[in-house]
Write an enzyme that holds these catalytic residues in place. Sequence first.
Site, short mmCIF file in Angstrom:
data_model
loop_
_atom_site.label_atom_id
_atom_site.label_comp_id
_atom_site.label_asym_id
_atom_site.label_seq_id
_atom_site.Cartn_x
_atom_site.Cartn_y
_atom_site.Cartn_z
N ARG A 144 -9.80 -3.43 -7.80
CA ARG A 144 -10.69 -2.33 -8.16
C ARG A 144 -11.88 -2.79 -9.00
O ARG A 144 -12.99 -2.28 -8.84
CB ARG A 144 -9.91 -1.24 -8.89
CG ARG A 144 -8.88 -0.54 -8.01
CD ARG A 144 -8.22 0.62 -8.72
NE ARG A 144 -7.20 1.23 -7.90
CZ ARG A 144 -7.43 2.15 -6.95
NH1 ARG A 144 -8.67 2.56 -6.74
NH2 ARG A 144 -6.45 2.65 -6.23
N ASP A 191 -4.00 -4.58 -13.30
CA ASP A 191 -4.58 -4.56 -14.65
C ASP A 191 -5.32 -5.84 -15.00
O ASP A 191 -5.27 -6.30 -16.15
CB ASP A 191 -3.50 -4.28 -15.71
CG ASP A 191 -3.04 -2.84 -15.71
OD1 ASP A 191 -3.63 -2.04 -14.94
OD2 ASP A 191 -2.10 -2.50 -16.44
N CYS A 240 0.83 -1.20 0.00
CA CYS A 240 0.00 0.00 0.00
C CYS A 240 0.88 1.26 0.00
O CYS A 240 1.68 1.46 0.91
CB CYS A 240 -0.92 0.02 1.21
SG CYS A 240 -1.99 1.48 1.28
N HIS A 295 2.08 -7.14 -6.81
CA HIS A 295 1.43 -6.08 -7.56
C HIS A 295 2.47 -5.57 -8.55
O HIS A 295 3.50 -5.04 -8.16
CB HIS A 295 0.98 -4.97 -6.61
CG HIS A 295 0.18 -3.90 -7.29
ND1 HIS A 295 -0.58 -2.99 -6.61
CD2 HIS A 295 0.01 -3.58 -8.60
CE1 HIS A 295 -1.18 -2.17 -7.45
NE2 HIS A 295 -0.82 -2.51 -8.67
#
Length: 410
Positions: free
Chosen positions: A228, A205, A98, A167
């Site tokens: 997301r 993505d 994060c 990530h």
Amino acid sequence: MVRSGAVPTRLFRFENMVLLWYGVQKLSTKQFCTLKRVVDPVTGVVSYNGKSRAIWTTHPIEKPYLIYQIGSADPELAVQAAKTVMQDVSGFDLNCGCPKPFSTHAGMGAALLTNPDLLCSILTALRQAVPPELTVTAKIRLLPSQEDTLKLVERIVNTGISALTVHCRTRNMRERDRATIERLREIVDFVKAMGKDIAVIENGDCLGAEDANRVRQATGAHSVMIARAAESNPSCFSSTPLSDIHETLVPAYIRLSKYLDNNWSLTKFCLSQFKSPHTKPNGKAEERRVRESIVKSRSFEDVVDVAGGWTGEEDFREIVRAIEARDAKVHEELEQEEEATMADVLSRISSQRSDNAYITPPGTQNPHPPSSGAPLIADIQRTLPALISGQDPMTPTHTPSINPLPMPVL
């Protein structure tokens, strides 16, 4: 997934084929250790309450799939937080990715990437403190240098973790920047070459099932994490995600949230994130009407026209049936895979054995178990919620006697 990872949202995602859910909390581990655990005797919802409200909630039916993600910069506090909730989850993930100031200013999140000694000490402490059937994993971001990334990965893997999520962006990259997934292939091969039986999971993505297949083929990753896109549509994990979500999901979501006593403000926030394509001529106008009704509302009672009545208990039962049916399918697929594997093994043995008998070579050792010691999801013994079983074995808290609901026949 802070805030948007509420219990109703998670349950709809489990219904739509998500295999594991990583629950994210903004609360510091120090604060979390002071919460009080309370179980609702009717719905089975488990709440971890602060002074004035529930800080985190869960439901026993999601335990086999629920990973609690910890934000911490202190091994002792991380262990305390893990022990606080470990009866309600299947594992713990250390958030080392994060980039938000609320994490990094205290040395948590992506700040751990430049402090590998602290990062690894937290993972080691967690692995030593929690039972072996609970997994310990980590989620990181790429470092600017691939060489440095591989060095960090090596140290993390050697702490005994069960899986590593990468990530595929650096700390300074944001959502608008394309994820460099091509860098993951080397990481997957590197971990495999270490001889560690752990999964490498891609993040970045990936918007749905089709993207997940593309990313796995391109990177060799064992699985894919979606964040997301799942905020916008909890059914994005399915090969046929929902469209016209204001009609196909929103009413049921409101009903389930009310039944599970989900905070209205949190419910309203999650509803505001939902988006999907329209397939009907008046879809856009109808969505606008529903959104305006929700925006103006101050309680569940203000959106009864959108919910279409309070049948949240039936919605919950439907989700239970879907999860049970999915688990039955997973069991069947695993059994078929095991049978195929066994047939292959027997075929090889048969072609290699002597004419007299099967002979075990001298000095043969039993194979080592997986490093995580954690069972497959399908092997975890599920405990049904109090609403269905009439019992609450998940907690020592006394559950008043209730009439168990009839179990669905699958």
